[in-house]
Write a protein that holds these residues in place. Structure first.
Motif, mmCIF file in Angstrom:
data_model
loop_
_atom_site.group_PDB
_atom_site.id
_atom_site.type_symbol
_atom_site.label_atom_id
_atom_site.label_comp_id
_atom_site.label_asym_id
_atom_site.label_seq_id
_atom_site.Cartn_x
_atom_site.Cartn_y
_atom_site.Cartn_z
ATOM 1 N N GLY A 122 57.148 -10.155 -31.224
ATOM 2 C CA GLY A 122 56.126 -11.151 -30.911
ATOM 3 C C GLY A 122 56.244 -11.659 -29.494
ATOM 4 N N ASP A 123 56.617 -10.735 -28.609
ATOM 5 C CA ASP A 123 56.821 -11.119 -27.216
ATOM 6 C C ASP A 123 55.541 -10.862 -26.424
ATOM 7 O OD1 ASP A 123 57.946 -11.925 -24.900
ATOM 8 O OD2 ASP A 123 59.238 -10.167 -24.645
ATOM 9 N N THR A 124 55.123 -11.872 -25.679
ATOM 10 C CA THR A 124 53.924 -11.755 -24.858
ATOM 11 C C THR A 124 54.111 -10.703 -23.770
ATOM 12 O OG1 THR A 124 54.816 -13.618 -23.633
ATOM 13 C CG2 THR A 124 53.115 -14.088 -25.260
ATOM 14 N N THR A 125 53.009 -10.062 -23.396
ATOM 15 C CA THR A 125 53.094 -8.961 -22.430
ATOM 16 C C THR A 125 52.172 -9.143 -21.236
ATOM 17 O OG1 THR A 125 51.351 -7.802 -23.645
ATOM 18 C CG2 THR A 125 53.633 -7.251 -24.218
ATOM 19 N N GLU A 126 51.195 -10.039 -21.330
ATOM 20 C CA GLU A 126 50.184 -10.113 -20.267
ATOM 21 C C GLU A 126 50.588 -11.130 -19.203
ATOM 22 O OE1 GLU A 126 47.791 -7.701 -20.431
ATOM 23 O OE2 GLU A 126 49.200 -7.239 -22.040
ATOM 24 N N PRO A 127 50.265 -10.833 -17.957
ATOM 25 C CA PRO A 127 50.638 -11.718 -16.849
ATOM 26 C C PRO A 127 50.133 -13.151 -17.053
ATOM 27 C CG PRO A 127 49.838 -9.624 -16.012
ATOM 28 C CD PRO A 127 49.585 -9.612 -17.491
ATOM 29 N N SER A 148 54.291 -20.972 -25.216
ATOM 30 C CA SER A 148 54.716 -19.573 -25.137
ATOM 31 C C SER A 148 53.589 -18.586 -25.377
ATOM 32 C CB SER A 148 55.822 -19.295 -26.161
ATOM 33 O OG SER A 148 57.036 -19.877 -25.756
ATOM 34 N N LYS A 149 52.839 -18.783 -26.460
ATOM 35 C CA LYS A 149 51.866 -17.780 -26.865
ATOM 36 C C LYS A 149 50.470 -18.063 -26.312
ATOM 37 C CE LYS A 149 55.404 -16.202 -28.978
ATOM 38 N NZ LYS A 149 55.762 -15.832 -30.315
ATOM 39 N N GLY A 183 51.679 -17.262 -21.995
ATOM 40 C CA GLY A 183 52.699 -16.252 -21.678
ATOM 41 C C GLY A 183 54.006 -16.860 -21.211
ATOM 42 N N PHE A 184 54.340 -18.043 -21.754
ATOM 43 C CA PHE A 184 55.519 -18.789 -21.297
ATOM 44 C C PHE A 184 56.787 -18.465 -22.103
ATOM 45 C CE2 PHE A 184 54.382 -22.796 -18.639
ATOM 46 C CZ PHE A 184 53.632 -22.031 -17.780
ATOM 47 N N THR A 185 56.799 -17.317 -22.798
ATOM 48 C CA THR A 185 57.991 -16.986 -23.587
ATOM 49 C C THR A 185 59.254 -16.956 -22.724
ATOM 50 O OG1 THR A 185 57.176 -14.723 -23.358
ATOM 51 C CG2 THR A 185 56.907 -15.744 -25.510
#
Lengths: 452, 452
Positions: free
Chosen positions: B90-95, B295-296, B299-301
């Motif tokens: 569940g890790d964000t990928t987008e800039p 985070s979601k 994209g602050f994970t």
């Protein structure tokens, strides 16, 4: 040169236009900062049936530094036009060197690109940073990159370590000491009640550190505990333990089967040739953890970055690895320090970053000298300062909070009362050297007016 | 447009030149990630006399996501040339949108100036950010800025809340649920041992959420507990509770005198008109805490920023304020989120920042649609997706870890086994929608090949 030099103006209080807002916010913060409710504040509305955690009710006062901030805010309300100088909380004041912020800027810009974006990092920190910490601070000491756990600061790691230890351990602290050790121990239920007559919690071993024993405890009188918190160079006394003393400490721990939690957050401030790390002592890896921080080296108090070393050699009585349990807590209760802060930490450890940090440290050490000379010239017995950014001034026979109040009322300078660090700090005041040069000079001028 | 569009190439595995190093690091991480030692790994060297915390020894497996990462790393070692796609953790990928990083860059540059430098901030967060969170997410709900505690993430706050509650409370969780609730409860000593036959810890109330009850527990069969963890939109099932259901939940808590810890980390992903916050329900302020995260959304994970709302109205059975105890823990065990991250959070809540976050969320929601359609077309019963970035796919009668292994082995796609979220997740797989568009399309193509 980004550090304010002695010729720079000291930071004036906010200008009149924003002054009212400033005082309002300070006043507001009084409510925020007070951590303990008074009985009359108990609410009368709907109550859940959840019992309050009995350990929290043992805490006797708000955490020290918010309490000091609250008194400062109350003072500002009373004297809205005073130029209050804060040498209390130990908060850094000088800008972060550009070689370090540039690296954070670069990382931040990268986060807006497909190539530079990163999400969750390892909870233990990015491996290049862990490796750089190991090679910079622990070269030739047998500490490897995977013994290093990067964090959002030493204070946070102390609490995570307490969660690892749980409620059934006993602990010892230097008296006086940084209050997070004792408070986190109370919170975890390791202690008994607070005994008002001796100003101590039951079930904590207080190791008195005073001028009489050169601030190193007489270990022959210290009872065995599971955990020993030990900070050197010490906050608040500024004392730095010698190699011989630390060897005694490690032997004491080994004999008792204790774990030392060694706080080396001020190691770069040392002038003497004493060990910078507990791991310079033979055998320490089997009995010690070390926690440290970028806060006071690079001005990272707000950026948040620290680390803790848990050697593989450190084992619980059943042979289970302490590092493995710490890793589990880091995995479950934490998600790693900010990747931007980590980029800053990595830049700190480049040759240019190290030089910049040394410059920051040197600046605060000059401040320390000025404060030491001031109180010495006034006839006080003054300790610390040489190996730490704290000056420990003795006011024999007086209450620390009274002296704190006297200094605040008459000079508008915030210090920290020694008794806030434990009963052994009674009669002392800690003066922090973190400040703009102009403020340090002005504060010292006022000290001279008050005590001449 | 910083978000990878469907026409962008999917992220290829590292090129050959760095491939060996990549695999080496992945292999190394296996050791790092494994959180539980096997008996044969117990060391035989010097042992301290400190007993291992018995609560930690109750934990049955490593924290779920590091375990998944470990299996991914092992797979990479086995298939060094595979293009592994991770739809697991569940890790964000987008800039991160530039309007947000620009604000962080500005703050970071400021830290190198006398005017822009700041050290320790309030542990509870900077007041303008607290105020912006209150007015953005809780307008007209009676939540004020000083009810908001800014943090380094919801997971970290969950552990701090558990420290507030202590070891003598009982707790309930949705089953399945985000594993940090149960694991932190075990760590604090609130539970009994793990019962292997039913895959549950003693002394935790598991509230089964399954297709049969539309993923909302039958509260008439739930025993009273002190604490109720409740996540909506739910991780992992993707289910979002209706206003009527949440009203039932609040009434249930009120009748029992329980405290709800409501996790709303996915609220912005909702398509339905269900409540975004528990505080939309009348009376919730007397029985609920809410925790949330950037985070979601942004994209602050890796940047680390979240918040927790503890209303003044929430009281323990003795009338003591829960917020006051949480404040004490925040003061003592934490030192605030990074000031740079907070500048980013503040930018997130500007009109441009909100628009940018909605764009990020929309992108991942399109991914979710693609995944839902894929599994639906293959004849699976598919849940979630509509209100959350997670798709919950049913494999009736099969073991989740077996399906996880099958998918990884045959498609090189990492998912998350449902049973990792509790016994109620057995037979399900969670597919995360966080990924570059090309990777999502490629993964779905492989799913079709495998299950057609």
């Amino acid at each position: 040169m980004s550090i304010s030099s002695s010729s720079s103006a000291f930071l004036a209080p906010p200008h009149t236009s924003s002054r009212q807002e400033y005082v309002r916010l300070q006043a507001k913060s009084i409510g925020v900062y007070r951590c303990i409710a008074r009985p009359e504040e108990e609410k009368t509305g709907y109550k859940t049936k959840v019992s309050r955690n009995a350990n929290l009710s043992k805490l006797q006062a708000g955490y020290l530094f918010p309490e000091v901030a609250r008194k400062k805010a109350a003072h500002l309300l009373k004297y809205p036009d005073a130029h209050v100088i804060s040498l209390g909380i130990g908060d850094t004041t000088e800008p972060i060197p550009e070689v370090i912020t540039s690296a954070m800027v670069k990382r931040t810009y990268g986060l807006s690109t497909l190539e530079g974006y990163s999400g969750y990092g390892p909870g233990q920190g990015e491996m290049p940073l862990r490796a750089a910490i190991a090679s910079t601070f622990y070269r030739d000491l047998g500490i490897e990159e995977d013994d290093i756990f990067v964090s959002d600061g030493a204070k946070c790691d102390i609490s995570r370590l307490q969660v690892v230890f749980g409620s059934n351990v006993t602990m010892a602290v230097q008296d006086p000491s940084y209050p997070a050790y004792v408070d986190s121990s109370v919170i975890m239920g390791q202690t008994g009640k607070f005994q008002k007559d001796v100003e101590r919690y039951e079930n904590i071993e207080y190791m008195r550190c005073s001028p009489e024993n050169s601030f190193f405890p007489d270990l022959s009188t210290v009872a065995r505990t599971d955990i020993i918190f030990f900070c050197s160079p010490n906050n608040p006394t500024g004392a730095s333990a010698t190699r011989d003393q630390l060897t005694q400490l490690v032997q004491f721990a080994k004999k008792n089967g204790s774990i030392i939690v060694f706080d080396s957050a001020y190691a770069m401030y040392m002038s003497d040739d004493n060990p910078r790390s507990i791991f310079e002592i033979v055998g320490a890896k089997e009995v010690a953890i070390e926690t440290a921080s970028f806060s006071k080296y690079a001005g990272f108090t707000g950026v948040r970055l620290g680390w803790t070393v848990v050697p593989k050699e450190l084992l619980f009585s059943d042979g289970f690895s302490v590092a493995r349990d710490f890793n589990r807590i880091v995995c479950t209760c934490f998600n790693g320090a900010s990747n931007i802060s980590q980029a800053g930490g990595f830049a700190c450890l480049s040759p240019e970053g190290l030089e910049a940090m040394h410059e920051v440290v040197s600046f605060y050490k000059e401040n320390t000298d000025i404060i030491v000379k001031t109180f010495t010239s006034l006839g006080f017995n003054v300790y610390g300062g040489k190996n730490a950014p704290y000056v420990w001034v003795h006011f024999p026979g007086r209450s620390s909070w009274d002296v704190f109040g006297e200094i605040l009322e008459k000079t508008h300078v915030v210090t920290t009362p020694g008794s806030g660090f434990g009963p052994g700090g009674e009669g002392f005041i800690r003066v922090s050297a973190f400040g703009h040069r102009g403020n340090i000079l002005e504060a010292c001028k006022r000290f001279k007016q008050l005590y001449n």
